[in-house]
Write a protein that holds these residues in place. Structure first.
Motif, PDB file in Angstrom:
ATOM      1  N   ILE A 200     -54.223  19.337 -43.968  1.00 13.99           N
ATOM      2  CA  ILE A 200     -54.205  18.041 -44.630  1.00 13.99           C
ATOM      3  C   ILE A 200     -55.305  17.983 -45.680  1.00 13.99           C
ATOM      4  O   ILE A 200     -56.434  18.434 -45.449  1.00 13.99           O
ATOM      5  CB  ILE A 200     -54.373  16.905 -43.610  1.00 13.99           C
ATOM      6  CG1 ILE A 200     -53.165  16.857 -42.673  1.00 13.99           C
ATOM      7  CG2 ILE A 200     -54.550  15.562 -44.305  1.00 13.99           C
ATOM      8  CD1 ILE A 200     -53.292  15.845 -41.557  1.00 13.99           C
ATOM      9  N   GLY A 201     -54.995  17.434 -46.843  1.00 12.71           N
ATOM     10  CA  GLY A 201     -55.984  17.301 -47.906  1.00 12.71           C
ATOM     11  C   GLY A 201     -56.910  16.123 -47.695  1.00 12.71           C
ATOM     12  O   GLY A 201     -56.651  15.225 -46.888  1.00 12.71           O
ATOM     13  N   ARG A 202     -58.003  16.143 -48.423  1.00  8.60           N
ATOM     14  CA  ARG A 202     -58.952  15.027 -48.378  1.00  8.60           C
ATOM     15  C   ARG A 202     -59.680  14.967 -49.715  1.00  8.60           C
ATOM     16  O   ARG A 202     -59.720  15.946 -50.472  1.00  8.60           O
ATOM     17  CB  ARG A 202     -59.966  15.218 -47.255  1.00  8.60           C
ATOM     18  CG  ARG A 202     -60.893  16.421 -47.448  1.00  8.60           C
ATOM     19  CD  ARG A 202     -61.839  16.563 -46.266  1.00  8.60           C
ATOM     20  NE  ARG A 202     -62.692  17.743 -46.390  1.00  8.60           N
ATOM     21  CZ  ARG A 202     -63.467  18.187 -45.409  1.00  8.60           C
ATOM     22  NH1 ARG A 202     -63.498  17.573 -44.248  1.00  8.60           N
ATOM     23  NH2 ARG A 202     -64.217  19.264 -45.599  1.00  8.60           N
ATOM     24  N   PRO A 203     -60.289  13.821 -50.043  1.00  3.74           N
ATOM     25  CA  PRO A 203     -61.059  13.724 -51.284  1.00  3.74           C
ATOM     26  C   PRO A 203     -62.407  14.413 -51.126  1.00  3.74           C
ATOM     27  O   PRO A 203     -63.170  14.079 -50.213  1.00  3.74           O
ATOM     28  CB  PRO A 203     -61.241  12.212 -51.474  1.00  3.74           C
ATOM     29  CG  PRO A 203     -61.178  11.656 -50.087  1.00  3.74           C
ATOM     30  CD  PRO A 203     -60.237  12.535 -49.319  1.00  3.74           C
ATOM     31  N   LEU A 258     -63.179  24.313 -48.819  1.00  2.48           N
ATOM     32  CA  LEU A 258     -64.261  23.768 -48.000  1.00  2.48           C
ATOM     33  C   LEU A 258     -64.290  22.245 -48.014  1.00  2.48           C
ATOM     34  O   LEU A 258     -64.379  21.601 -46.960  1.00  2.48           O
ATOM     35  CB  LEU A 258     -65.608  24.316 -48.502  1.00  2.48           C
ATOM     36  CG  LEU A 258     -66.869  23.772 -47.806  1.00  2.48           C
ATOM     37  CD1 LEU A 258     -66.902  24.214 -46.354  1.00  2.48           C
ATOM     38  CD2 LEU A 258     -68.118  24.226 -48.554  1.00  2.48           C
ATOM     39  N   ALA A 259     -64.218  21.646 -49.218  1.00  2.00           N
ATOM     40  CA  ALA A 259     -64.434  20.207 -49.360  1.00  2.00           C
ATOM     41  C   ALA A 259     -63.164  19.407 -49.613  1.00  2.00           C
ATOM     42  O   ALA A 259     -63.143  18.195 -49.386  1.00  2.00           O
ATOM     43  CB  ALA A 259     -65.420  19.940 -50.501  1.00  2.00           C
ATOM     44  N   GLY A 260     -62.095  20.071 -50.076  1.00  2.00           N
ATOM     45  CA  GLY A 260     -60.887  19.342 -50.429  1.00  2.00           C
ATOM     46  C   GLY A 260     -59.778  19.423 -49.405  1.00  2.00           C
ATOM     47  O   GLY A 260     -58.710  18.848 -49.614  1.00  2.00           O
ATOM     48  N   LEU A 261     -60.013  20.121 -48.301  1.00  2.00           N
ATOM     49  CA  LEU A 261     -59.021  20.246 -47.237  1.00  2.00           C
ATOM     50  C   LEU A 261     -59.679  20.015 -45.893  1.00  2.00           C
ATOM     51  O   LEU A 261     -60.816  20.438 -45.663  1.00  2.00           O
ATOM     52  CB  LEU A 261     -58.373  21.639 -47.254  1.00  2.00           C
ATOM     53  CG  LEU A 261     -57.628  22.048 -48.520  1.00  2.00           C
ATOM     54  CD1 LEU A 261     -57.257  23.531 -48.457  1.00  2.00           C
ATOM     55  CD2 LEU A 261     -56.385  21.195 -48.726  1.00  2.00           C
ATOM     56  N   THR A 262     -58.981  19.327 -45.001  1.00  2.00           N
ATOM     57  CA  THR A 262     -59.486  19.145 -43.647  1.00  2.00           C
ATOM     58  C   THR A 262     -59.152  20.379 -42.808  1.00  2.00           C
ATOM     59  O   THR A 262     -58.463  21.281 -43.259  1.00  2.00           O
ATOM     60  CB  THR A 262     -58.854  17.908 -42.982  1.00  2.00           C
ATOM     61  OG1 THR A 262     -57.461  18.173 -42.728  1.00  2.00           O
ATOM     62  CG2 THR A 262     -58.986  16.674 -43.884  1.00  2.00           C
TER      63      THR A 262
END
Length: 314
Positions: A200-203, A258-262
């Motif tokens: 799942i993606g994340r900001p 690292l930062a854009g995907l959970t």
């Protein structure tokens, strides 16, 4: 001055936050999105804030729907003074592993539908002698990131479209074209996105609130600006992409993973690219602390401390 403002994409994220912001300012609102039940909720929120508002369920990608929306605004309020377009969908996945129909629908929604909105809005503005169009772009209209090819392609196209419209608007007195480019924003779009990547993606941080973007949009309606960037690192990312492209391309993949995907696994799915999911629609996506919850928590702890102090007093 009270304006009639059309807001497309009004049921979630930036669009819903903008509807609330404009309602608090007393504007007349024509709210549009795909989910009728959620749209009615947003309309009721705006009315509770004292604004006159109507809900028009529609899909911006459907032929004739945008023109019908403008007609509804004219019937109810006599015309359109401003149009804020925030409708967008997203997809995660390698380009060659993302179904072609999903890629094309992302581009259709995020770019071609924006062009349809712009075409209709400009026609109405010319007839009325003026108006302001606010398009919602992204920092990804200036840079690129892996696994988001459809969204990136659409936002780069939107950047070019907006710039062209701004040049042409110089020949049309009273018409203003604004582009608001957020970076990472705490909205549900990441969880609602189609996904063919397995995570799942994340900001990626730093994350702005949708209310902050909504205020930037409202300021554009008050005092139009060609382009507004919302996000502390937007300028840094654009600098690295332009001036140090080799370094940028080496770093962007690992940073995205690292930062854009959970770490949360997910099976392949279409998200809301073709069909809305009203259960996932909200102003915020849960990536930032809820201010109301924080206030309640702090207030509760303060009351507990005060009670303990009183018990110890003689």
């Amino acid at each position: 001055m009270t304006r009639t403002v059309v807001v497309t994409g009004a049921t979630s994220g930036i669009g819903r936050a903008t509807a609330r912001e404009l309602a608090g300012r007393g504007d007349r609102l024509v709210l549009a999105a795909r989910s009728p039940a959620t749209l009615d909720e947003v309309r009721d929120e705006c009315r509770a804030a004292g604004a006159r508002a109507i809900a028009v369920p529609m899909d911006v990608t459907e032929p004739g729907a945008v023109a019908a929306l403008a007609d509804a605004a004219r019937t109810e309020f006599g015309g359109v003074d401003a149009w804020v377009h925030t409708a967008a969908v997203m997809s995660y996945g390698r380009f060659d592993e993302t179904p072609a129909e999903v890629f094309e629908q992302v581009v259709r929604t995020d770019l071609l539908a924006a062009a349809t909105v712009a075409r209709e809005a400009l026609r109405r503005f010319r007839d009325a002698g003026g108006g302001t169009l606010v398009l919602t772009g992204s920092v990804l209209g200036h840079i690129t990131a892996p696994y988001m090819s459809g969204y990136v392609a659409a936002k780069w196209g939107l950047q070019g479209l907006a710039r062209t419209l701004q040049q042409e608007a110089r020949e049309t007195p009273g018409v203003a074209i604004c582009l608001v480019n957020p970076g990472s924003v705490d909205t549900p779009v990441y969880r609602q996105a189609a996904n063919y990547l397995g995570r799942i993606g994340r900001p990626p941080p730093p994350i702005a609130s949708p209310e902050r973007v909504a205020r930037a949009i409202a300021h554009c309606l008050d005092r139009p600006r060609r382009e507004v960037s919302v996000g502390r690192l937007n300028v840094v990312m654009r600098f690295g992409f332009t001036v140090l492209p080799g370094v940028y391309d080496v770093l962007v993949g690992p940073l995205m993973r690292l930062a854009g995907l959970t770490r949360t696994p997910v099976a392949p799915h279409e998200g809301v690219v073709f069909t809305p999911n009203s259960a996932g629609e909200a102003v915020r996506g849960g990536w930032l602390p809820d201010p109301a919850r924080v206030v309640r928590a702090v207030g509760g702890r303060a009351a507990t401390v005060a009670s303990a102090v009183r018990r110890r007093l003689p």
